[in-house]
Design a protein around this motif. Structure first.
Motif, PDB file in Angstrom:
ATOM      1  N   GLY A  76     -12.724  -4.171   7.570  1.00 36.60           N
ATOM      2  CA  GLY A  76     -11.856  -5.106   6.648  1.00 36.60           C
ATOM      3  C   GLY A  76     -10.646  -5.473   6.520  1.00 36.60           C
ATOM      4  N   VAL A  77      -9.595  -4.115   7.596  1.00 36.76           N
ATOM      5  CA  VAL A  77      -8.070  -4.248   6.616  1.00 36.76           C
ATOM      6  C   VAL A  77      -7.467  -4.946   7.928  1.00 36.76           C
ATOM      7  CG1 VAL A  77      -6.455  -2.633   8.070  1.00 36.76           C
ATOM      8  CG2 VAL A  77      -8.628  -1.943   6.991  1.00 36.76           C
ATOM      9  N   LYS A  78      -7.369  -5.878   7.235  1.00 35.80           N
ATOM     10  CA  LYS A  78      -6.083  -7.236   7.578  1.00 35.80           C
ATOM     11  C   LYS A  78      -4.980  -7.126   7.622  1.00 35.80           C
ATOM     12  CE  LYS A  78      -9.440 -10.070   6.968  1.00 35.80           C
ATOM     13  NZ  LYS A  78     -10.585  -9.606   6.890  1.00 35.80           N
ATOM     14  N   ASN A  79      -4.000  -5.918   7.483  1.00 32.58           N
ATOM     15  CA  ASN A  79      -3.063  -6.158   6.973  1.00 32.58           C
ATOM     16  C   ASN A  79      -1.435  -5.635   8.735  1.00 32.58           C
ATOM     17  OD1 ASN A  79      -2.878  -7.716   5.013  1.00 32.58           O
ATOM     18  ND2 ASN A  79      -2.653  -6.214   3.453  1.00 32.58           N
ATOM     19  N   PHE A  80      -2.935  -4.260   8.687  1.00 34.50           N
ATOM     20  CA  PHE A  80      -1.791  -3.386  10.029  1.00 34.50           C
ATOM     21  C   PHE A  80      -2.989  -3.607  11.323  1.00 34.50           C
ATOM     22  CE2 PHE A  80      -1.957  -1.830   5.439  1.00 34.50           C
ATOM     23  CZ  PHE A  80      -0.777  -1.356   5.937  1.00 34.50           C
ATOM     24  N   ARG A  81      -1.966  -3.129  12.543  1.00 35.75           N
ATOM     25  CA  ARG A  81      -2.785  -3.240  13.708  1.00 35.75           C
ATOM     26  C   ARG A  81      -2.196  -1.756  14.451  1.00 35.75           C
ATOM     27  NH1 ARG A  81       1.772  -7.586  15.675  1.00 35.75           N
ATOM     28  NH2 ARG A  81       3.681  -6.972  15.935  1.00 35.75           N
ATOM     29  N   ARG A  82      -2.789  -1.324  15.147  1.00 41.11           N
ATOM     30  CA  ARG A  82      -2.587  -0.124  16.276  1.00 41.11           C
ATOM     31  C   ARG A  82      -1.137  -0.136  16.237  1.00 41.11           C
ATOM     32  NH1 ARG A  82      -6.100   1.516  21.026  1.00 41.11           N
ATOM     33  NH2 ARG A  82      -4.708   2.802  20.455  1.00 41.11           N
ATOM     34  N   GLY A  83      -0.705   0.912  16.407  1.00 40.39           N
ATOM     35  CA  GLY A  83       0.783   0.908  16.674  1.00 40.39           C
ATOM     36  C   GLY A  83       1.662   0.784  15.445  1.00 40.39           C
ATOM     37  N   ASP A  84       1.357   0.230  14.050  1.00 40.50           N
ATOM     38  CA  ASP A  84       2.328  -0.537  13.288  1.00 40.50           C
ATOM     39  C   ASP A  84       2.748   1.620  12.952  1.00 40.50           C
ATOM     40  OD1 ASP A  84       2.152  -2.229  13.014  1.00 40.50           O
ATOM     41  OD2 ASP A  84       0.542  -2.500  11.606  1.00 40.50           O
ATOM     42  N   ARG A  85       3.233   1.694  11.859  1.00 39.12           N
ATOM     43  CA  ARG A  85       4.039   3.281  11.391  1.00 39.12           C
ATOM     44  C   ARG A  85       3.975   2.288  10.497  1.00 39.12           C
ATOM     45  NH1 ARG A  85       9.600   2.903  11.788  1.00 39.12           N
ATOM     46  NH2 ARG A  85      10.012   4.977  12.108  1.00 39.12           N
ATOM     47  N   ILE A  86       3.667   3.666   9.809  1.00 38.45           N
ATOM     48  CA  ILE A  86       3.136   3.046   8.343  1.00 38.45           C
ATOM     49  C   ILE A  86       3.411   5.374   7.505  1.00 38.45           C
ATOM     50  CG2 ILE A  86       0.764   2.464   8.828  1.00 38.45           C
ATOM     51  CD1 ILE A  86       0.668   5.541   7.254  1.00 38.45           C
ATOM     52  N   LEU A  87       3.533   4.453   5.981  1.00 40.35           N
ATOM     53  CA  LEU A  87       4.094   5.302   5.034  1.00 40.35           C
ATOM     54  C   LEU A  87       2.706   5.186   3.775  1.00 40.35           C
ATOM     55  CD1 LEU A  87       5.994   5.382   2.057  1.00 40.35           C
ATOM     56  CD2 LEU A  87       5.399   4.035   3.572  1.00 40.35           C
ATOM     57  N   ALA A  88       1.903   6.788   3.379  1.00 38.14           N
ATOM     58  CA  ALA A  88       1.127   6.571   2.823  1.00 38.14           C
ATOM     59  C   ALA A  88       0.442   8.248   1.820  1.00 38.14           C
ATOM     60  CB  ALA A  88      -0.292   6.057   3.643  1.00 38.14           C
ATOM     61  N   HIS A  89      -0.336   7.322   0.598  1.00 37.98           N
ATOM     62  CA  HIS A  89      -0.316   9.051   0.412  1.00 37.98           C
ATOM     63  C   HIS A  89      -1.687   9.203  -0.036  1.00 37.98           C
ATOM     64  CE1 HIS A  89       0.352  10.131  -4.278  1.00 37.98           C
ATOM     65  NE2 HIS A  89      -0.242  10.706  -4.006  1.00 37.98           N
ATOM     66  N   GLY A  90      -2.031  10.153   0.410  1.00 33.04           N
ATOM     67  CA  GLY A  90      -3.482  10.792   1.618  1.00 33.04           C
ATOM     68  C   GLY A  90      -3.343  10.769  -0.347  1.00 33.04           C
ATOM     69  N   ASN A  91      -4.834  12.305   0.150  1.00 29.53           N
ATOM     70  CA  ASN A  91      -6.325  12.711  -1.766  1.00 29.53           C
ATOM     71  C   ASN A  91      -6.430  13.930  -1.274  1.00 29.53           C
ATOM     72  OD1 ASN A  91      -7.259  11.751  -3.725  1.00 29.53           O
ATOM     73  ND2 ASN A  91      -8.840  10.569  -3.295  1.00 29.53           N
ATOM     74  N   PHE A  92      -7.061  14.302  -2.268  1.00 33.24           N
ATOM     75  CA  PHE A  92      -7.359  16.037  -2.278  1.00 33.24           C
ATOM     76  C   PHE A  92      -8.843  15.997  -1.756  1.00 33.24           C
ATOM     77  CE2 PHE A  92      -4.490  15.880  -5.503  1.00 33.24           C
ATOM     78  CZ  PHE A  92      -3.031  16.754  -5.140  1.00 33.24           C
ATOM     79  N   PRO A 126       6.232   9.130  -0.948  1.00 33.03           N
ATOM     80  CA  PRO A 126       4.849   8.302  -1.907  1.00 33.03           C
ATOM     81  C   PRO A 126       4.047   9.580  -2.725  1.00 33.03           C
ATOM     82  CG  PRO A 126       4.410   8.961   0.410  1.00 33.03           C
ATOM     83  CD  PRO A 126       5.912   9.077   0.650  1.00 33.03           C
ATOM     84  N   LEU A 127       3.888  10.496  -3.284  1.00 30.99           N
ATOM     85  CA  LEU A 127       3.804  11.372  -4.168  1.00 30.99           C
ATOM     86  C   LEU A 127       4.564  11.512  -5.048  1.00 30.99           C
ATOM     87  CD1 LEU A 127       1.812  12.985  -5.737  1.00 30.99           C
ATOM     88  CD2 LEU A 127       3.126  15.138  -4.630  1.00 30.99           C
ATOM     89  N   GLY A 128       6.172  11.592  -4.660  1.00 29.34           N
ATOM     90  CA  GLY A 128       7.537  11.575  -5.748  1.00 29.34           C
ATOM     91  C   GLY A 128       6.816  10.156  -5.767  1.00 29.34           C
ATOM     92  N   LEU A 129       7.343   9.498  -5.587  1.00 32.37           N
ATOM     93  CA  LEU A 129       7.626   7.570  -5.646  1.00 32.37           C
ATOM     94  C   LEU A 129       6.115   6.962  -6.779  1.00 32.37           C
ATOM     95  CD1 LEU A 129       9.060   5.165  -5.958  1.00 32.37           C
ATOM     96  CD2 LEU A 129       7.477   4.516  -3.670  1.00 32.37           C
ATOM     97  N   ASP A 130       4.496   7.449  -6.512  1.00 34.51           N
ATOM     98  CA  ASP A 130       4.137   7.408  -6.962  1.00 34.51           C
ATOM     99  C   ASP A 130       3.602   7.947  -9.063  1.00 34.51           C
ATOM    100  OD1 ASP A 130       2.641   5.408  -5.114  1.00 34.51           O
ATOM    101  OD2 ASP A 130       1.701   6.751  -4.318  1.00 34.51           O
ATOM    102  N   THR A 131       4.281   8.994  -8.654  1.00 34.68           N
ATOM    103  CA  THR A 131       4.140  10.557 -10.029  1.00 34.68           C
ATOM    104  C   THR A 131       5.791   9.398 -10.824  1.00 34.68           C
ATOM    105  OG1 THR A 131       3.715  11.609  -8.582  1.00 34.68           O
ATOM    106  CG2 THR A 131       4.541  12.124 -10.848  1.00 34.68           C
ATOM    107  N   GLY A 278       0.333  11.253 -10.750  1.00 31.81           N
ATOM    108  CA  GLY A 278       0.761  10.684  -9.911  1.00 31.81           C
ATOM    109  C   GLY A 278      -0.149   9.955  -8.534  1.00 31.81           C
ATOM    110  N   SER A 279      -1.724  10.393  -8.924  1.00 30.99           N
ATOM    111  CA  SER A 279      -2.679   9.602  -7.857  1.00 30.99           C
ATOM    112  C   SER A 279      -3.267   8.442  -8.129  1.00 30.99           C
ATOM    113  CB  SER A 279      -3.525  10.656  -7.317  1.00 30.99           C
ATOM    114  OG  SER A 279      -4.443  10.207  -6.719  1.00 30.99           O
ATOM    115  N   PRO A 280      -2.876   7.289  -6.888  1.00 33.50           N
ATOM    116  CA  PRO A 280      -2.894   6.385  -7.250  1.00 33.50           C
ATOM    117  C   PRO A 280      -4.467   6.043  -6.702  1.00 33.50           C
ATOM    118  CG  PRO A 280      -2.018   6.556  -4.933  1.00 33.50           C
ATOM    119  CD  PRO A 280      -2.191   7.745  -5.523  1.00 33.50           C
ATOM    120  N   HIS A 281      -5.732   6.845  -6.267  1.00 30.85           N
ATOM    121  CA  HIS A 281      -6.681   7.153  -6.053  1.00 30.85           C
ATOM    122  C   HIS A 281      -7.354   7.395  -7.372  1.00 30.85           C
ATOM    123  CE1 HIS A 281      -5.576   7.899  -2.059  1.00 30.85           C
ATOM    124  NE2 HIS A 281      -5.296   8.674  -2.203  1.00 30.85           N
TER     125      HIS A 281
END
Length: 345
Positions: A76-92, A126-131, A278-281
């Motif tokens: 179901g992931v539509k907006n990305f493909r293999r090889g894309d450079r990404i940033l993301a907010h992880g979780n605990f 990620p964490l700084g911006l989301d907080t 600030g966690s999006p989760h």
């Protein structure tokens, strides 16, 4: 790809970090498998080690700030493909954490990295911006301001003052930048004198030494603006900065904190204290962060959001241990520490 990877592991509650091995997870629906190139450190990481907060299962892998390359896509992931450079907010949760060579990310809290931005720069976001973002715009965990990227925002924050205590911190620097996007003026911040240029680069219009007393700061700010201060964002949130922020706050104003409140709300003046998370989760933040993460690539590409200054740690995941110790000792200022998990020996 080997089914095993290297990870920085906290074997037990309040234990000592060690580099070990764990399996590489497979992405589920709405997830990406990412090969991590850069992972940034945050104060919450050493606080979890010291206190055991936020983590219930051990051995644990920590880390929230992820930048890397997409290896696999979940259903179901539509907006990305293999090889894309990404940033993301992880979780605990171990499979979603940053201090390892491969991790899963949630697609709606993942964004592509523009070509002008490095992995190291992206990992500071990620964490700084989301907080900062949840503290300003969250209805439950923040001041509830209308986000600037929504159609209804208009310019209703225009010419309203905001005070940001600790503007050279990661959260402080992103709060300054979001305040600029929201149209606040003046944007008043405190930091060490050595970081004055830094906070002005991020968009602060007025700078004051963080060592001023509450009374001195209040007097200085009253010269900068005659308007009441309805929002103070305390990015440091130690008892002494909270009391300064509380003193600055006008009737019916909001003090946003990143740690537990040591000041008490007062019914008479209607001033509120909000501890943001600030966690999006967090379910309360999900819709806000879903909409903001759709803006991250554009913000970075157009320079509306500038990443933190950073320092790269040596020795891959091993280097995180000393980096967290330096942060705990107060030896890091105006800089985000970043590790390269793939360089782990």
């Amino acid at each position: 790809m080997s089914p095993q990877q290297k990870a920085l592991i906290l074997p037990k509650k309040q234990g000592n970090f060690e580099v070990g091995s764990r399996g590489i997870p497979s992405p589920g629906p709405g997830q990406l498998l990412v090969k991590i190139q850069s992972a940034a450190l945050n104060p919450v990481d050493y606080k979890i080690q010291d206190s055991g907060m936020l983590v219930t299962h051990y051995p644990a892998v920590l880390g929230s700030d992820i930048a890397g390359v997409v290896e696999e896509l979940g259903e179901g992931v539509k907006n990305f493909r293999r090889g894309d450079r990404i940033l993301a907010h992880g979780n605990f949760v171990n499979d979603l954490a940053a201090f390892q060579q491969y991790t899963l990310t949630i697609a709606i809290f993942t964004a592509k990295i523009p070509s002008s931005v490095s992995f190291d720069d992206a990992a500071t976001v990620p964490l700084g911006l989301d907080t900062a973002l949840v503290g300003l715009y969250g209805k439950e965990n923040g001041a509830g301001i209308t986000p600037p990227w929504t159609k209804s925002a208009g310019d209703h924050e225009s010419k309203k003052p905001i005070v940001i205590l600790g503007g050279s911190s990661s959260v402080g620097s992103y709060t300054i930048q979001l305040a600029r996007l929201s149209g606040f003026y003046p944007i008043i911040t405190t930091a060490s004198p050595s970081n004055e240029d830094l906070v002005r680069d991020f968009g602060a219009t007025h700078f004051f030494d963080r060592n001023l007393s509450g009374q001195q700061l209040k007097a200085a700010i009253s010269k900068a603006t005659g308007s009441p201060i309805k929002i103070v964002y305390d990015a440091i949130s130690l008892p002494e900065t909270q009391s300064v922020g509380w003193e600055l706050l006008a009737k019916n104003g909001t003090l946003v904190l990143t740690q537990s409140a040591s000041v008490k709300e007062d019914e008479g003046k209607g001033r509120k204290v909000i501890q943001t998370f600030g966690s999006p989760h967090n379910p309360q933040n999900k819709e806000l962060c879903r909409s903001s993460w759709s803006m991250v690539e554009k913000w970075l590409s157009e320079g509306d959001i500038q990443p933190n200054y950073h320092e790269v740690l040596p020795n891959g995941l091993e280097g995180i241990i000393g980096g967290l110790e330096r942060m705990k000792m107060g030896q890091v200022s105006g800089t985000k520490l970043v590790a390269h998990p793939q360089e782990t020996q």
